[in-house]
Design an enzyme around this catalytic site. Structure first.
Site, PDB file in Angstrom:
ATOM      1  N   GLU A  76       0.921  -1.180  -0.050  1.00  0.00           N
ATOM      2  CA  GLU A  76      -0.005  -0.069  -0.250  1.00  0.00           C
ATOM      3  C   GLU A  76       0.869   1.323   0.099  1.00  0.00           C
ATOM      4  O   GLU A  76       0.263   2.389  -0.381  1.00  0.00           O
ATOM      5  CB  GLU A  76      -1.138   0.184   1.209  1.00  0.00           C
ATOM      6  CG  GLU A  76      -2.062  -1.036   0.959  1.00  0.00           C
ATOM      7  CD  GLU A  76      -2.958  -1.058   2.349  1.00  0.00           C
ATOM      8  OE1 GLU A  76      -2.582  -0.676   3.431  1.00  0.00           O
ATOM      9  OE2 GLU A  76      -4.150  -1.611   2.100  1.00  0.00           O
ATOM     10  N   GLU A 123       6.810 -21.427   9.020  1.00  0.00           N
ATOM     11  CA  GLU A 123       7.235 -20.541  10.044  1.00  0.00           C
ATOM     12  C   GLU A 123       8.434 -21.242  11.080  1.00  0.00           C
ATOM     13  O   GLU A 123       9.062 -20.405  11.679  1.00  0.00           O
ATOM     14  CB  GLU A 123       5.885 -20.191  10.949  1.00  0.00           C
ATOM     15  CG  GLU A 123       5.476 -21.283  11.817  1.00  0.00           C
ATOM     16  CD  GLU A 123       4.333 -20.485  12.827  1.00  0.00           C
ATOM     17  OE1 GLU A 123       4.432 -20.842  13.921  1.00  0.00           O
ATOM     18  OE2 GLU A 123       3.613 -19.898  12.057  1.00  0.00           O
TER      19      GLU A 123
END
Length: 303
Positions: free
Chosen positions: A88, A119
């Site tokens: 963004e 992870e």
């Protein structure tokens, strides 16, 4: 079924929340009231770590001014929020795409669905940073528990490179980690035990948005509280650029349209031109000398 060893994480986000133990017995509206009550605690918790967040912002500004980059590193929800924030910034502040780089455990596929064991791969996190970071950079890790192996591996590798490091976590008891700054937002136990997409995720979103916005302000990507660096990539955003120019200069819509056209669509150049009366070429040159900071360009032109 995977036979990998189970790991039990001791973090506040994994503990049971006494305020929500009977949430499954409540009618819909009461469920939402309870969740909303939990959510309202998050901004207060973020407010308590603003000094640490400010240190991370200053490190990021120093990195960018030195020609370095900022790396976000996360897994699961943390990684998705990192990717979202980095993406963004490009249309909002017209930043070079390599200023803020997001690394998510499991790669692009993990944005839509979980990638098994990604992870837990400490070596993958370390390799990701060794391949893409330098000593001029800041590496910002995001891990609700503060113990995600992929993230810690990335931070450790960053320190080996001589880069600055920071960690955003919801575990105030995280202890010794490879981070110069620890931003520990104490959001407490989740409404649904262990579901860190909830309060911990909200805290990470607030921290990331504040972090990146403050960095952009410090880097001169705004004027006052206006998005003067934004890219007008569609009709709606073109209209917004005109509104921004009118707000900042009190000029008419026609004058702003003309200035923007004369500046080849560069909002900052049009803004300096309208505020100082200098021609477009002089306005652009002043901005170049000021490294894009509108107020510095205005001072140079006597505006």
């Amino acid at each position: 079924m995977s036979q990998d060893r189970a790991v039990r994480v001791d973090a506040p986000t994994e503990r049971n929340n006494p305020r929500t133990r009977d949430i499954d017995l409540l009618p819909t509206l009461d469920i939402l009231h309870v969740l909303n009550g939990e959510d309202r605690t998050v901004p207060v918790a973020v407010g308590r770590v603003l000094p640490e967040l400010a240190r991370a912002v200053d490190m990021a500004v120093d990195a960018l001014r030195a020609g370095g980059r900022v790396h976000y590193v996360g897994a699961g929800t943390s990684g998705r929020l990192a990717v979202l924030d980095a993406a963004e910034l490009i249309p909002t502040f017209n930043v070079p795409p390599d200023w803020i780089v997001a690394h998510q455990a499991g790669g692009a596929a993990a944005f839509q669905r979980a990638v098994e064991n990604a992870e837990d791969d400490v070596d993958a996190g370390a390799a990701e940073i060794r391949e893409s970071a330098s000593s001029d950079d800041l590496v910002l890790g995001l891990a609700a528990s503060g113990r995600t192996p992929y993230v810690l591996g990335a931070l450790a590798a960053a320190q080996e490179l001589g880069a600055r490091t920071a960690l955003v976590t919801s575990n105030p008891d995280v202890g010794q980690v490879p981070a110069d700054v620890v931003i520990a937002v104490d959001t407490g136990p989740e409404p649904i035990s262990g579901s860190t997409r909830m309060k911990a995720g909200t805290a990470q979103k607030l921290v990331l948005t504040s972090f990146s916005t403050a960095v952009m302000i410090r880097m001169g990507r705004t004027y006052s509280n206006l998005m003067v660096s934004m890219l007008a990539t569609n009709a709606k955003l073109r209209g917004r650029t005109i509104s921004i120019l009118q707000e900042a200069t009190d000029a008419s819509e026609e004058e702003c349209e003309a200035a923007l056209t004369a500046a080849d669509g560069d909002l900052k150049t049009a803004l300096v031109h309208l505020l100082t009366g200098a021609d477009v070429e002089s306005s652009a040159a002043a901005l170049a000398v000021a490294d894009g900071h509108v107020r510095e360009a205005l001072r140079a032109l006597g505006g």
